[in-house]
Design an enzyme around this catalytic site. Structure first.
Site, PDB file in Angstrom:
ATOM      1  N   LYS A   1     -80.655  31.071  45.397  1.00  0.00           N
ATOM      2  CA  LYS A   1     -79.559  30.316  46.035  1.00  0.00           C
ATOM      3  C   LYS A   1     -79.437  30.804  47.463  1.00  0.00           C
ATOM      4  O   LYS A   1     -79.836  31.925  47.777  1.00  0.00           O
ATOM      5  CB  LYS A   1     -78.245  30.572  45.285  1.00  0.00           C
ATOM      6  CG  LYS A   1     -77.194  29.506  45.507  1.00  0.00           C
ATOM      7  CD  LYS A   1     -77.384  28.320  44.606  1.00  0.00           C
ATOM      8  CE  LYS A   1     -76.464  27.166  44.990  1.00  0.00           C
ATOM      9  NZ  LYS A   1     -76.514  26.068  44.017  1.00  0.00           N
TER      10      LYS A   1
ATOM     11  N   ASP B   1     -76.643  21.579  48.007  1.00  0.00           N
ATOM     12  CA  ASP B   1     -75.467  21.996  47.225  1.00  0.00           C
ATOM     13  C   ASP B   1     -74.274  21.551  48.070  1.00  0.00           C
ATOM     14  O   ASP B   1     -74.441  20.653  48.916  1.00  0.00           O
ATOM     15  CB  ASP B   1     -75.490  23.525  46.986  1.00  0.00           C
ATOM     16  CG  ASP B   1     -74.416  23.997  45.996  1.00  0.00           C
ATOM     17  OD1 ASP B   1     -74.614  23.830  44.793  1.00  0.00           O
ATOM     18  OD2 ASP B   1     -73.361  24.511  46.426  1.00  0.00           O
TER      19      ASP B   1
HETATM   20  P1  NDP Z   1     -70.596  18.013  47.891  1.00  0.00           P
HETATM   21  O1  NDP Z   1     -70.506  18.803  49.144  1.00  0.00           O
HETATM   22  O2  NDP Z   1     -71.336  16.746  47.881  1.00  0.00           O
HETATM   23  O3  NDP Z   1     -69.122  17.712  47.336  1.00  0.00           O
HETATM   24  C1  NDP Z   1     -68.241  18.739  47.051  1.00  0.00           C
HETATM   25  C2  NDP Z   1     -66.900  18.140  46.685  1.00  0.00           C
HETATM   26  O4  NDP Z   1     -66.025  19.161  46.247  1.00  0.00           O
HETATM   27  C3  NDP Z   1     -66.202  17.478  47.858  1.00  0.00           C
HETATM   28  O5  NDP Z   1     -65.378  16.457  47.382  1.00  0.00           O
HETATM   29  C4  NDP Z   1     -65.389  18.628  48.436  1.00  0.00           C
HETATM   30  O6  NDP Z   1     -64.282  18.218  49.195  1.00  0.00           O
HETATM   31  C5  NDP Z   1     -64.947  19.314  47.172  1.00  0.00           C
HETATM   32  N1  NDP Z   1     -64.723  20.743  47.441  1.00  0.00           N
HETATM   33  C6  NDP Z   1     -65.607  21.613  47.973  1.00  0.00           C
HETATM   34  N2  NDP Z   1     -65.071  22.830  48.101  1.00  0.00           N
HETATM   35  C7  NDP Z   1     -63.812  22.702  47.638  1.00  0.00           C
HETATM   36  C8  NDP Z   1     -62.741  23.616  47.510  1.00  0.00           C
HETATM   37  N3  NDP Z   1     -62.866  24.896  47.882  1.00  0.00           N
HETATM   38  N4  NDP Z   1     -61.588  23.142  46.965  1.00  0.00           N
HETATM   39  C9  NDP Z   1     -61.472  21.837  46.576  1.00  0.00           C
HETATM   40  N5  NDP Z   1     -62.437  20.935  46.690  1.00  0.00           N
HETATM   41  C10 NDP Z   1     -63.592  21.366  47.211  1.00  0.00           C
HETATM   42  O7  NDP Z   1     -71.175  19.029  46.788  1.00  0.00           O
HETATM   43  P2  NDP Z   1     -71.828  18.702  45.382  1.00  0.00           P
HETATM   44  O8  NDP Z   1     -71.186  17.515  44.786  1.00  0.00           O
HETATM   45  O9  NDP Z   1     -73.287  18.745  45.560  1.00  0.00           O
HETATM   46  O10 NDP Z   1     -71.439  20.010  44.554  1.00  0.00           O
HETATM   47  C11 NDP Z   1     -70.249  20.096  43.774  1.00  0.00           C
HETATM   48  C12 NDP Z   1     -70.383  21.223  42.768  1.00  0.00           C
HETATM   49  O11 NDP Z   1     -71.504  20.947  41.907  1.00  0.00           O
HETATM   50  C13 NDP Z   1     -70.647  22.604  43.336  1.00  0.00           C
HETATM   51  O12 NDP Z   1     -70.057  23.570  42.481  1.00  0.00           O
HETATM   52  C14 NDP Z   1     -72.161  22.736  43.244  1.00  0.00           C
HETATM   53  O13 NDP Z   1     -72.591  24.095  43.217  1.00  0.00           O
HETATM   54  C15 NDP Z   1     -72.397  22.048  41.912  1.00  0.00           C
HETATM   55  N6  NDP Z   1     -73.759  21.580  41.683  1.00  0.00           N
HETATM   56  C16 NDP Z   1     -74.350  20.685  42.540  1.00  0.00           C
HETATM   57  C17 NDP Z   1     -75.617  20.227  42.270  1.00  0.00           C
HETATM   58  C18 NDP Z   1     -76.257  19.171  43.111  1.00  0.00           C
HETATM   59  O14 NDP Z   1     -77.334  18.692  42.704  1.00  0.00           O
HETATM   60  N7  NDP Z   1     -75.692  18.760  44.215  1.00  0.00           N
HETATM   61  C19 NDP Z   1     -76.394  20.737  41.129  1.00  0.00           C
HETATM   62  C20 NDP Z   1     -75.651  21.587  40.238  1.00  0.00           C
HETATM   63  C21 NDP Z   1     -74.392  22.006  40.544  1.00  0.00           C
HETATM   64  P3  NDP Z   1     -64.368  18.226  50.811  1.00  0.00           P
HETATM   65  O15 NDP Z   1     -65.110  16.986  51.159  1.00  0.00           O
HETATM   66  O16 NDP Z   1     -62.956  18.241  51.257  1.00  0.00           O
HETATM   67  O17 NDP Z   1     -65.120  19.479  51.183  1.00  0.00           O
END
Ligand code: NDP
Length: 448
Positions: free
Chosen positions: A121, A161
């Protein structure tokens, strides 16, 4: 001294890493009792220490000519079953502890996919929010101008991510290609025109819902008519919502870090298309959903509350798809009291240990992210396979493989849990199955 105490004493500030390690160690205690050779080989001591950690300075210039310095990281946690594989996160909250927890989780997740991928990571405390495309490009180029030395298609293959989507992967890939003078599958999540795989953007969200459908099937149930609460509005959340809608469920909520919307009528395909444009093209805030669809209610984050009101609505299923530790004890109690029967993690470690205890206690079906969100990295593995063969599979072919993989992870978890007397415990099953596979490979390869 107990291994956990040793880890805590060595890096006292890494609380997210401690949380992830503690969960795995608790689950695998019966494995160590059954296989004393694991203890003799100091396997816990070895598996909890990254094989390598790279930290570096990332200097870049904004559009006004001002210089900023961010910190970059890449962690190679374990390469026993394949090259390091795992995403890059760009978010101001990124620390070594967060990335170590994510890398540690990734080791077991990747093992569960059945593909040959080790765990890694990386990322930076850079915040892409509010930056121009040019600023993001300059940052990505600066980041890659150090990272390129440490990665490669047979060494370490990063992906996206939080904060790293198709745009960032494009800029990162461009710089890697220029510096190395080669076009190889060194990153996954690439765009379709230059080496990406169909279904990769959808894979994590779709995969989580395929996994949840398998869980529901154990109770002879389906998504038809199920009310679902989803957090986040990024990559994982968007495609989780899409698949829930396709399977006949009703999604009531989505969120971002500023607040959440509740839409009693349900977020349908048209409304989801609006969210996708809002988030992926205009890079706006979820608040605008309630301006576009006035029957929906927007609630801003209120940090004075000791619970998240998003999880306090009557619903059957909960899908935390935003970030770590977003469902705490009180949220889990609210969910259970409001009738939730299933909590399935789209994000990594979104449920705290206290929340998981509540789910277990109240017989809410609970899936840990390392199993339920493994679809993303699984399709990344399929992207690597297609890159190596220099061909591209159809959407249907990749989707079918994804479904098969999620089904197999689901049954692997249940079988491993049953083998160690913990019937129906997906968390124990995921930890045990991933652990045994990686440890056996480590033992085969000697003390390295
Ligand atoms: P994105 O950046 O596309 O989206 C993240 C989302 O979560 C946004 O809506 C963001 O809001 C919100 N968010 C981020 N940080 C916070 C916080 N501290 N408090 C509240 N809301 C928050 O990321 P992903 O969708 O790719 O990832 C989401 C989760 O899934 C993470 O935990 C990631 O590690 C996990 N994951 C992702 C994978 C992937 O293929 N993308 C694979 C496996 C796991 P805002 O826009 O305001 O930042």
């Amino acid at each position: 001294m107990d291994i956990l105490d040793t880890i805590k004493a060595r890096d006292p500030n890494e609380k997210e890493f401690h949380q992830a390690v503690e969960e795995v160690i608790e689950s695998v205690r019966p494995v160590l009792d059954r296989y004393p050779e694991f203890r003799k080989a100091a396997i816990l001591e070895r598996i909890t220490e990254p094989e390598r950690v790279v930290m570096f300075r990332v200097p870049w210039m904004d559009d006004q000519g001002q210089i900023h310095v961010n910190r970059g990281y890449r962690i190679g946690m374990n390469s026993a079953i394949g090259p390091y594989k795992g995403g890059l996160r760009f978010h101001p909250s990124v620390t070594l502890s967060i990335l170590k927890f994510l890398a540690f989780e990734q080791v077991f997740k990747n093992a569960l996919t059945t593909l040959a991928m080790g765990g890694g990571k990386g990322g930076s405390d850079f915040d892409p929010k509010g930056k121009s495309d040019n600023e993001v490009m300059r940052f990505c180029q600066a980041f890659m101008s150090e990272l390129y030395r440490h990665i490669g298609p047979n060494t370490d293959v990063p992906a996206g991510d939080i904060g790293v989507g198709a745009r960032e992967i494009g800029f990162l890939f461009g710089m890697y290609k220029k510096l190395k003078n080669e076009f190889t599958g060194v990153l996954t999540g690439k765009s379709l025109g230059w080496g990406g795989s169909l279904i990769r953007p959808e894979a994590t969200g779709y995969g989580a819902i395929y996994f949840a459908a398998e869980m529901l099937a154990t109770r002879n149930d389906t998504f038809k008519g199920k009310k679902c609460l989803v957090s986040g509005s990024g990559n994982v959340a968007q495609y989780a919502v899409e698949k829930i809608i396709q399977l006949g469920g009703k999604v009531l909520t989505m969120s971002d870090s500023s607040g959440y919307i509740f839409d009693e009528a349900g977020i349908d395909a048209d409304k989801l298309a609006f969210v996708m444009r809002l988030k992926n093209v205009r890079r706006g805030r979820i608040k605008e959903y309630a301006e576009k669809y006035p029957q929906a209610v927007y609630t801003p984050v209120d940090s004075s509350l000791n619970y998240n009101p998003l999880w306090d609505h009557a619903a059957d299923c909960a899908f935390p798809c935003a970030t770590q530790n977003e469902i705490d004890e009180k949220d889990a109690i609210n969910l259970a009291n409001n009738g939730a029967m299933l909590a399935c993690e789209g994000a990594n470690m979104p449920c705290t240990p206290a929340a998981i205890d509540i789910f277990m206690d109240k017989k809410v079906l609970y899936a840990p992210g390392k199993a339920s969100n493994a679809g993303g990295v699984a399709v990344s593995g399929l992207e690597m396979a297609q890159n190596s063969m220099r061909l591209a599979w159809t959407r249907k072919e990749v989707d079918n493989r994804l479904k098969t993989i999620m089904k197999s992870i689901h049954s692997t978890c249940l079988e491993a849990a049953a083998d160690f007397g913990q019937d129906g415990n997906y968390m124990a099953g995921a930890n045990i199955a991933g652990f045994v596979k990686v440890v056996n490979a480590m033992l085969d390869q000697g003390l390295v």
